[in-house]
Write a protein that holds these residues in place. Structure first.
Motif, PDB file in Angstrom:
ATOM      1  N   ALA A 312       0.847  -1.187   0.000  1.00  9.41           N
ATOM      2  CA  ALA A 312       0.000   0.000   0.000  1.00  9.41           C
ATOM      3  C   ALA A 312       0.881   1.236   0.000  1.00  9.41           C
ATOM      4  CB  ALA A 312      -0.918   0.002   1.228  1.00  9.41           C
ATOM      5  N   VAL A 313       0.260   2.367  -0.281  1.00 10.78           N
ATOM      6  CA  VAL A 313       0.931   3.658  -0.156  1.00 10.78           C
ATOM      7  C   VAL A 313       0.459   4.283   1.150  1.00 10.78           C
ATOM      8  CG1 VAL A 313       1.216   5.972  -1.104  1.00 10.78           C
ATOM      9  CG2 VAL A 313       1.151   4.002  -2.641  1.00 10.78           C
ATOM     10  N   LEU A 315       0.284   7.281   3.638  1.00 11.98           N
ATOM     11  CA  LEU A 315       0.386   8.741   3.578  1.00 11.98           C
ATOM     12  C   LEU A 315       0.438   9.291   4.998  1.00 11.98           C
ATOM     13  CD1 LEU A 315      -2.454   9.386   0.945  1.00 11.98           C
ATOM     14  CD2 LEU A 315      -0.033   8.988   0.497  1.00 11.98           C
ATOM     15  N   SER A 385       5.718  -1.951   0.312  1.00 11.14           N
ATOM     16  CA  SER A 385       4.905  -0.750   0.506  1.00 11.14           C
ATOM     17  C   SER A 385       5.788   0.500   0.533  1.00 11.14           C
ATOM     18  CB  SER A 385       4.107  -0.848   1.803  1.00 11.14           C
ATOM     19  OG  SER A 385       3.162  -1.898   1.740  1.00 11.14           O
ATOM     20  N   PRO A 390       2.473  13.476   1.679  1.00  7.88           N
ATOM     21  CA  PRO A 390       1.870  14.167   0.534  1.00  7.88           C
ATOM     22  C   PRO A 390       1.936  15.687   0.611  1.00  7.88           C
ATOM     23  CG  PRO A 390       0.172  13.236   1.946  1.00  7.88           C
ATOM     24  CD  PRO A 390       1.480  12.717   2.452  1.00  7.88           C
ATOM     25  N   ALA A 407       1.664  10.959  -4.849  1.00  8.45           N
ATOM     26  CA  ALA A 407       1.405   9.708  -4.138  1.00  8.45           C
ATOM     27  C   ALA A 407       0.172   9.007  -4.674  1.00  8.45           C
ATOM     28  CB  ALA A 407       1.244   9.992  -2.642  1.00  8.45           C
ATOM     29  N   PHE A 408      -0.825   9.775  -5.045  1.00  6.83           N
ATOM     30  CA  PHE A 408      -2.070   9.189  -5.540  1.00  6.83           C
ATOM     31  C   PHE A 408      -1.889   8.634  -6.956  1.00  6.83           C
ATOM     32  CE2 PHE A 408      -3.023  12.389  -2.364  1.00  6.83           C
ATOM     33  CZ  PHE A 408      -3.856  11.700  -1.507  1.00  6.83           C
ATOM     34  N   ALA A 411      -0.212   5.294  -6.498  1.00  4.59           N
ATOM     35  CA  ALA A 411      -1.131   4.253  -6.036  1.00  4.59           C
ATOM     36  C   ALA A 411      -2.041   3.779  -7.160  1.00  4.59           C
ATOM     37  CB  ALA A 411      -1.952   4.781  -4.864  1.00  4.59           C
ATOM     38  N   VAL A 418      -4.393   3.548  -0.785  1.00  2.00           N
ATOM     39  CA  VAL A 418      -3.653   4.477   0.076  1.00  2.00           C
ATOM     40  C   VAL A 418      -4.190   4.303   1.494  1.00  2.00           C
ATOM     41  CG1 VAL A 418      -3.233   6.127  -1.777  1.00  2.00           C
ATOM     42  CG2 VAL A 418      -5.228   6.420  -0.321  1.00  2.00           C
ATOM     43  N   PRO A 449      -7.898   1.573   4.858  1.00  2.00           N
ATOM     44  CA  PRO A 449      -7.400   1.800   3.492  1.00  2.00           C
ATOM     45  C   PRO A 449      -8.459   2.432   2.601  1.00  2.00           C
ATOM     46  CG  PRO A 449      -7.831  -0.532   3.881  1.00  2.00           C
ATOM     47  CD  PRO A 449      -7.949   0.143   5.204  1.00  2.00           C
TER      48      PRO A 449
END
Length: 482
Positions: A312-313, A315, A385, A390, A407-408, A411, A418, A449
């Motif tokens: 996952a990212v 944030l 990951s 952000p 970041a988005f 993902a 995220v 998430p």
């Protein structure tokens, strides 16, 4: 060390409950005296004051008057010093000086409790006002950082944009401040009799007397007596103190713990000859050693969200250099990150971050930054990951800055969710521009998430803003541990 159930001081919790249950709407004002938002700077010793009186500069004047419990005599001397040091100064240059002083020194003295109260008043739809007897050069940078639109201050007279050194009109001291608030309320249709006022000094008794909900913050002795007689609520914000010798010693020991722990972690997994396992052990032992030695404790909510889904990212909001210590400890293994290119020059963090696979980007070169992020997508697809801030830079307040889109995009392209990680109090244990660590507790909330698979990469501003708002909502309504 991980603790449960973050707490809020009882007097602050009561003040928040009063705001939530009280009158709502823009006709209600919340007036904060500057001294209830910024803890006063350390006064000079008498010897240093005498030594510097003749050579006092505009900087000395602006900083020296940001004091707790300013007396009539001290405020009068501030006005006299302004005649000597501010006369002949262009307004534009003093605005720049005020911004620089805020970013270098004043930001560290912002009360996080005041930030929380300001946000609560905003959530209630109130009109927030910052009022002070000081000048705009001292207070407007702080007001901007706190998101306060309305600022009342002592105006300085000018000729062709150059200060004369004298106040333009009545200074906002004692009755002058109360009068200014009344005039503002009349001009903007505010109901001052149902409004809130926050002050710390007996000099602001006139201000507290005109509002319907007076609140006293860290009062001087005389105002404390009046508050007790009137049954006014009293708030006890934590003082914002400079580092002590013990803090320096703990910090040095903490960095030693980081290096020793990192080395131990790598050696403990060296037999596997797998870089990822060594990197995970480096982060686990290195961050654990640092947090333990420095006396920084973690209280975590939503820890299960850190474990699945993976990859996952993650944030995280960014206020402290210790975030790079906190995140690996909370998230566990299987995570790397993205950092600014300047960190490669850091003799401590640079080599460690390179070993764990951090991707460094040059924020000054957008084209190169985008190219550098391309391998990150492959990293995610490979099962590792990523942790990203952000906001792109550390903030001066607990407030959440605008989010960048990178970041988005990562993902979406990697097909992973995220996961918001909200950090609270990191700026308390480690100020933004400092490497010194103080003992304390940092709260971390890991939120569920968020699936971004159906987001339109060309039209996701509203989606990103909704994610950003989750951070502010979480800060104001902290979740319990599950």
């Amino acid at each position: 060390m991980t603790e449960l159930r973050p707490s809020v001081p009882r007097d602050l919790a009561a003040a928040i409950a009063t705001i939530r249950s009280g009158p709502q709407g823009p006709e209600i004002a919340a007036v904060f005296d500057f001294a209830t938002v910024v803890d006063g700077l350390e006064p000079r010793s008498r010897w240093r004051t005498l030594q510097h009186d003749r050579g006092r500069t505009a900087e000395d004047t602006l900083l020296g008057s940001i004091r707790n419990d300013l007396t009539d005599g001290e405020y009068g001397r501030f006005l006299q010093q302004a005649v000597r040091t501010l006369a002949g100064q262009p307004e534009a240059e003093l605005d720049e000086l005020g911004t620089r002083l805020f970013r270098q020194q004043i930001y560290g003295h912002l009360y996080p409790e005041a930030w929380q109260l300001i946000r609560m008043h905003e959530a209630a739809g109130h009109t927030v006002i910052l009022a002070t007897a000081l000048t705009r050069f001292q207070v407007e940078p702080a007001a901007a950082a706190l998101g306060i639109e309305h600022v009342l201050y002592t105006r300085m007279a000018t000729t062709d944009g150059v200060l004369t050194g004298y106040a333009a009109g009545k200074p906002l001291w004692r009755n002058g401040k109360a009068d200014a608030v009344r005039e503002f309320a009349t001009a903007h249709g505010l109901d001052i009799t149902r409004s809130y006022g926050y002050a710390d000094s007996i000099a602001d008794l006139p201000l507290l007397s005109v509002v319907g909900h007076p609140v006293v913050v860290r009062p001087d002795r005389t105002l404390g007596t009046v508050a007790a007689e009137q049954s006014w609520p009293v708030l006890t914000f934590r003082p914002r103190q400079p580092p002590r010798p013990a803090d320096y010693l703990r910090t040095v020991a903490g960095f030693a713990g980081l290096l020793i722990g990192a080395l131990f972690g790598v050696l403990s997994k060296s037999y596997t000859r797998q870089r990822r396992k060594m990197a995970d052990a480096l982060m686990a032992y290195g961050t654990g050693g640092t947090l333990g030695v420095t006396g920084i404790r973690l209280r975590v909510s939503g820890a299960n969200n850190a474990r699945a889904p993976r990859p996952a990212v993650f944030l995280f909001n960014h206020q402290s250099q210790f975030d790079v210590i906190i995140l690996p400890k909370v998230l566990g293994g299987g995570v790397t990150g993205i950092g600014k290119k300047e960190l490669t020059k850091n003799p401590l963090f640079g080599p460690l971050m390179r070993f764990v696979g951090v991707t460094f980007i040059d924020r000054a070169n957008t084209t190169q930054a985008k190219a550098a992020l391309a391998p990150v997508v492959q990293t995610l697809r490979g099962g590792l990951s990523i942790a990203i801030a952000p906001e792109g830079t550390r903030s001066y307040t607990p407030g959440i800055g605008p989010f960048k889109k990178g970041a988005f995009h990562i993902a979406i392209r990697a097909g992973v969710p995220v996961i918001p990680v909200v950090i609270r109090n990191a700026g308390e244990v480690n100020w933004r521009n400092s490497m010194i660590a103080r003992k304390g507790t940092v709260d971390v909330a890991i939120l569920p998430p968020i699936d971004v698979s159906d987001w339109d990469p060309n039209n996701m501003d509203d989606n990103i803003e909704a994610v950003r708002q989750l951070y502010t909502d979480t800060q104001l309504n902290w979740p319990p541990d599950h």
